[in-house]
Design a protein around this motif. Structure first.
Motif, mmCIF file in Angstrom:
data_model
loop_
_atom_site.group_PDB
_atom_site.id
_atom_site.type_symbol
_atom_site.label_atom_id
_atom_site.label_comp_id
_atom_site.label_asym_id
_atom_site.label_seq_id
_atom_site.Cartn_x
_atom_site.Cartn_y
_atom_site.Cartn_z
ATOM 1 N N VAL A 272 0.839 -1.199 0.000
ATOM 2 C CA VAL A 272 0.000 0.000 0.000
ATOM 3 C C VAL A 272 0.876 1.252 0.000
ATOM 4 O O VAL A 272 0.626 2.201 -0.764
ATOM 5 C CB VAL A 272 -0.941 0.011 1.218
ATOM 6 N N ASP A 273 1.890 1.278 0.845
ATOM 7 C CA ASP A 273 2.775 2.448 0.898
ATOM 8 C C ASP A 273 3.501 2.659 -0.430
ATOM 9 O O ASP A 273 3.613 3.784 -0.922
ATOM 10 C CB ASP A 273 3.795 2.290 2.032
ATOM 11 N N VAL A 274 3.998 1.566 -1.005
ATOM 12 C CA VAL A 274 4.685 1.670 -2.298
ATOM 13 C C VAL A 274 3.723 2.189 -3.365
ATOM 14 O O VAL A 274 4.053 3.094 -4.143
ATOM 15 C CB VAL A 274 5.267 0.300 -2.709
ATOM 16 N N ALA A 275 2.506 1.628 -3.391
ATOM 17 C CA ALA A 275 1.532 2.023 -4.416
ATOM 18 C C ALA A 275 1.027 3.441 -4.209
ATOM 19 O O ALA A 275 0.619 4.104 -5.170
ATOM 20 C CB ALA A 275 0.363 1.046 -4.430
ATOM 21 N N SER A 276 1.044 3.935 -2.973
ATOM 22 C CA SER A 276 0.625 5.324 -2.746
ATOM 23 C C SER A 276 1.638 6.305 -3.331
ATOM 24 O O SER A 276 1.307 7.457 -3.620
ATOM 25 C CB SER A 276 0.439 5.581 -1.246
ATOM 26 N N LEU A 277 2.862 5.841 -3.533
ATOM 27 C CA LEU A 277 3.909 6.665 -4.147
ATOM 28 C C LEU A 277 4.035 6.410 -5.644
ATOM 29 O O LEU A 277 4.047 7.343 -6.443
ATOM 30 C CB LEU A 277 5.260 6.380 -3.483
ATOM 31 N N THR B 246 -3.956 16.496 -3.247
ATOM 32 C CA THR B 246 -2.909 16.990 -4.151
ATOM 33 C C THR B 246 -2.230 18.221 -3.560
ATOM 34 O O THR B 246 -0.993 18.335 -3.577
ATOM 35 C CB THR B 246 -3.506 17.333 -5.520
ATOM 36 N N ALA B 247 -3.028 19.149 -3.026
ATOM 37 C CA ALA B 247 -2.460 20.362 -2.431
ATOM 38 C C ALA B 247 -1.565 20.030 -1.242
ATOM 39 O O ALA B 247 -0.499 20.629 -1.062
ATOM 40 C CB ALA B 247 -3.590 21.301 -2.012
ATOM 41 N N LEU B 248 -1.971 19.072 -0.434
ATOM 42 C CA LEU B 248 -1.149 18.669 0.713
ATOM 43 C C LEU B 248 0.173 18.069 0.257
ATOM 44 O O LEU B 248 1.224 18.308 0.868
ATOM 45 C CB LEU B 248 -1.912 17.656 1.571
ATOM 46 N N ARG B 249 0.143 17.291 -0.809
ATOM 47 C CA ARG B 249 1.358 16.641 -1.285
ATOM 48 C C ARG B 249 2.378 17.653 -1.815
ATOM 49 O O ARG B 249 3.577 17.387 -1.782
ATOM 50 C CB ARG B 249 1.027 15.620 -2.387
ATOM 51 N N THR C 297 2.431 6.463 2.833
ATOM 52 C CA THR C 297 3.636 7.237 2.533
ATOM 53 C C THR C 297 3.398 8.314 1.491
ATOM 54 O O THR C 297 3.880 9.442 1.624
ATOM 55 C CB THR C 297 4.750 6.290 2.049
ATOM 56 N N GLY C 298 2.629 7.997 0.456
ATOM 57 C CA GLY C 298 2.414 8.951 -0.623
ATOM 58 C C GLY C 298 1.133 9.745 -0.515
ATOM 59 O O GLY C 298 0.734 10.405 -1.471
ATOM 60 N N GLY C 299 0.474 9.682 0.633
ATOM 61 C CA GLY C 299 -0.799 10.380 0.780
ATOM 62 C C GLY C 299 -1.957 9.450 0.483
ATOM 63 O O GLY C 299 -1.886 8.250 0.755
ATOM 64 N N CYS C 300 -3.022 9.979 -0.066
ATOM 65 C CA CYS C 300 -4.231 9.193 -0.297
ATOM 66 C C CYS C 300 -3.993 8.103 -1.355
ATOM 67 O O CYS C 300 -3.724 8.394 -2.530
ATOM 68 C CB CYS C 300 -5.385 10.099 -0.740
#
Length: 222
Positions: free
Chosen positions: A45-50, A197-200, A129-132
């Motif tokens: 999940v963390d990898v795919a969020s990035l 997107t804005a948070l990222r 890791t990558g947000g939503c």
């Protein structure tokens, strides 16, 4: 004084003991396998969020977690099954972080605000890791029919349905003006996607603006 010799176990008893020991060993192996599978899926999940679900590979996850590639392959079998496991793990984590805590608030406007608060924590901290996870992956699969597409958009429908149901509760209780629940749920979801997107990109006012927009949707119209 010598103790009397105990009679040797019967062949049936020996077989039952051996079966019990084998069952215990199998249960422990299954438990370890289940725990490893959950750990790999959660890391996926963390990898795919990035990097997106298409960035997943059995070899990459095995290397990241110090596991054998063959062992991870045995747990999942294919890239598609790994992707589906990641979607399932992301859904479970999202429900635990956003939906269940908000369920303590009364139905209607209070729960809508609780869902918004929990979602902003989920995206701002962030949980992944990558947000939503959903914002990162739905666009890659929106035109790709198949099990992964279906799993991603099934979760999205659940989320929109949850928002719309709480909006209907709020309207019914007179907490918000009459509105189209499905349309307003769509608008809230769109705001949250833009907020992620804005948070990222480091926008410090993104969460505050999201609250203002949602409150505007819930406020009486003059």
């Amino acid at each position: 004084m010598n103790e009397p010799e105990r009679p040797a176990p019967s062949p049936t008893a020996q077989a039952e003991n051996a079966a019990s020991e084998n069952a215990g060993t199998t249960d422990r192996r299954l438990l370890r396998g289940s725990r490893t599978r959950r750990a790999v899926a959660r890391h996926a999940v963390d990898v795919a969020s990035l990097d997106g679900l298409n960035g997943l590979s059995i070899g990459r996850l095995a290397t990241d977690l110090g596991l054998s590639k063959s062992g991870v392959a045995t747990l999942f079998g294919s890239k598609e099954k790994l992707q589906l496991a990641a979607v399932g793990a992301a859904r479970e984590a999202f429900v635990d972080a956003v939906v269940r805590p908000a369920a303590d608030a009364p139905h209607g406007a209070d729960r809508l605000r609780a869902l918004l608060d929990r979602w902003l924590v989920y995206a701002s901290a962030p949980l992944f890791t990558g947000g939503c996870f959903w914002a990162a992956n739905r666009p890659d699969f929106d035109s790709r029919p198949g099990p992964v597409h279906d799993a991603l958009f099934s979760h999205h429908r659940e989320w929109l349905t949850l928002l719309a149901d709480e909006l209907r509760h709020a309207v019914g209780a007179g907490e918000v003006p009459a509105l189209d629940a499905e349309l307003t749920a769509f608008q809230i979801d769109a705001v949250l996607t833009a907020t992620n997107t804005a948070l990222r990109v480091g926008d410090p006012d993104a969460a505050h603006r999201a609250r203002l927009v949602v409150e505007g949707l819930l406020s009486p119209r003059g």
